[in-house]
Motif scaffolding. Sequence first.
Motif, PDB file in Angstrom:
ATOM      1  N   ASP A 174       0.819  -1.219   0.000  1.00 31.97           N
ATOM      2  CA  ASP A 174       0.000   0.000   0.000  1.00 31.97           C
ATOM      3  C   ASP A 174       0.859   1.277   0.000  1.00 31.97           C
ATOM      4  OD1 ASP A 174       0.691   0.649   2.599  1.00 31.97           O
ATOM      5  OD2 ASP A 174      -1.359   0.659   3.349  1.00 31.97           O
ATOM      6  N   GLN A 175       2.108   1.138  -0.445  1.00 28.55           N
ATOM      7  CA  GLN A 175       2.999   2.295  -0.617  1.00 28.55           C
ATOM      8  C   GLN A 175       3.383   2.975   0.695  1.00 28.55           C
ATOM      9  OE1 GLN A 175       0.728   4.430  -3.744  1.00 28.55           O
ATOM     10  NE2 GLN A 175       2.338   3.680  -5.113  1.00 28.55           N
ATOM     11  N   ARG A 176       3.205   2.238   1.796  1.00 28.47           N
ATOM     12  CA  ARG A 176       3.717   2.690   3.089  1.00 28.47           C
ATOM     13  C   ARG A 176       4.344   1.469   3.758  1.00 28.47           C
ATOM     14  NH1 ARG A 176      -1.692   4.308   5.946  1.00 28.47           N
ATOM     15  NH2 ARG A 176      -2.247   2.407   4.807  1.00 28.47           N
ATOM     16  N   VAL A 177       5.323   1.716   4.611  1.00 30.51           N
ATOM     17  CA  VAL A 177       5.874   0.612   5.391  1.00 30.51           C
ATOM     18  C   VAL A 177       5.884   1.032   6.854  1.00 30.51           C
ATOM     19  CG1 VAL A 177       8.279   1.347   5.013  1.00 30.51           C
ATOM     20  CG2 VAL A 177       7.798  -1.027   5.644  1.00 30.51           C
TER      21      VAL A 177
END
Lengths: 339, 339
Positions: free
Chosen positions: B42-45
């Motif tokens: 989801d383009q976040r870590v």
Amino acid sequence: MWSTIGELGEFGLIARVTARFPGTDDVILGPGDDAAIVTAPDQRVVATTDLLVETRHFRREWSSAEDVGRKAAAQNIADIAAMGARPTALLVGFAAPGGLPVAWAEEFAEGMRAECAFAGAAVVGGDTVGADAITVSVTALGDLEGRPAVRRNGARPGDVVAVTGPLGLSSAGFALLQAGVRGPEGARAESAAAGIGDSWQRCLSEHRRPRPPYAEGPAAARLGARAMLDVSDGLVRDLGHIARAGGTAIDVRTAALVPDPALSEAVALLEALGSGGRGAVQHILFGGEDHALAAVFSPETDLPEHWRVVGSVAAPGEDGPRVTVDGAPAEPQGWEHFR
Amino acid sequence: MWSTIGELGEFGLIARVTARFPGTDDVILGPGDDAAIVTAPDQRVVATTDLLVETRHFRREWSSAEDVGRKAAAQNIADIAAMGARPTALLVGFAAPGGLPVAWAEEFAEGMRAECAFAGAAVVGGDTVGADAITVSVTALGDLEGRPAVRRNGARPGDVVAVTGPLGLSSAGFALLQAGVRGPEGARAESAAAGIGDSWQRCLSEHRRPRPPYAEGPAAARLGARAMLDVSDGLVRDLGHIARAGGTAIDVRTAALVPDPALSEAVALLEALGSGGRGAVQHILFGGEDHALAAVFSPETDLPEHWRVVGSVAAPGEDGPRVTVDGAPAEPQGWEHFR
């Protein structure tokens, strides 16, 4: 009033230190919750971790707290760059005795902050605990910006081996420190008597605060680098990883290893001090911790000037994948832990 | 033949240990390069790190190497779950003296592997260095699956406070170890004489190998949890973070804190051994390291049975944000490092 981290306490230290760490566009959530949140625009995250232990990786009498913070950050950010990625965030674990001066911890944090700022990254989280020896863990995260990662295994026969960034200076700086030279005043008389300039001092600063060419990692990826790593354990030893990972033979040409004047002067000074040993080329071949980048490119690549071609890739001979220097076998002399 | 990690050497140890770590669908590149690559759909870590130091966080005579590995992994994975995220990957730094038996390092790695497998994550990278004391750094990464993170600051007056997972057992287990009880044989006569069953042994195992309810983190996020954390420093102290972050007052009702039978038996055994002190409810309120999850929900939330409502959120009074127990001020008795 407190002067040690034991008097200040864990939460006081965390509050003082995290106040130093500004966010960036990549930081969605910084320190203070169970975990941080960092952007990963291309749906992958690059991650690497290192541990540094006092007396094994640094000495308080040789390096300032800010030096230690900068170097700990630098060596991890260099690993991110060596994948061809853009560094985004660091997480830092800090273990120290309660008697450590608060100022040391704060200057260490300042070193972390400054190196992150230089690389465009941010400290987003961490942990502080008590321990008998200062021990630092650093985890760096990065973003591949949609590109394939540059791994160690892509070299092909006919490729060229190139490096960017200083080589051998950190190793010579370490030798100077071992010889008791910690700054200009440490060898003023000797260097004057031997007719040596003062550029050798750069070897001390490169050892204390290596300056890896971070931006060249993603740039090399855009140039089509087929394999890349940062030179942490010495050029021969690290190129050995590329040789074995890709099943190739790599030959390094010493004629291409032009020593930096600072390195040549440091070697001359070490001789004058009676602490000579390695020559300049040996520091380049076998000295570590510069965190220069070494990469393999197709021979057709139009390399920018700051990449120096230092060797070539061939199919492995009877001895299998290995690194030679001017065609002769080279004995790795890198550092191995525990031994 | 080698028996210590010093004889085996750094690279031999890395080769033996990394062979244990299987990948998952989240692992794009595992150990062996400059850095690992992990999916971040989801383009976040989400990222968190901890340091564990021998004698401060674990003792080799109290815990097996596998216990230490499992617990080091568990406490970090719990931090990921407490954000409402799914754990994906771990990076592990391992510092140890050269005289450490290879078997200890391998069993530690097996503990890491097993706990990761249990949580659906994978060990993707690490570092091994020499040190006088065993020191372990763990960084855990996670994926929010498109949801907002559940932070500490979302509680509102009128909300309910609920917990899932064991509470107080690890603390009672620690008290048993301090009293010299390391297993069933350590207190067979005393527990028989006092008419106590043997469920107290679970407190030892919960202390050595906490079992955080990982899946309940994302589940709580889906239920709309407004704030969440894992209980690492004791329920009162950790709820204090939620109270302060959200500017609320939290009251815990002891009538809702039903002790696990294992905890009650451990408290009875400690009394019989002359090592009594904390009652069961005190272990729940002030004992840490269970890594249960505590969360705040809207009062309308239809909580599954395994979430126990233990308190409520109100607007802060004159004393500002704080945690009370049955309406009375509670003194935190958690652990603080360096002091």
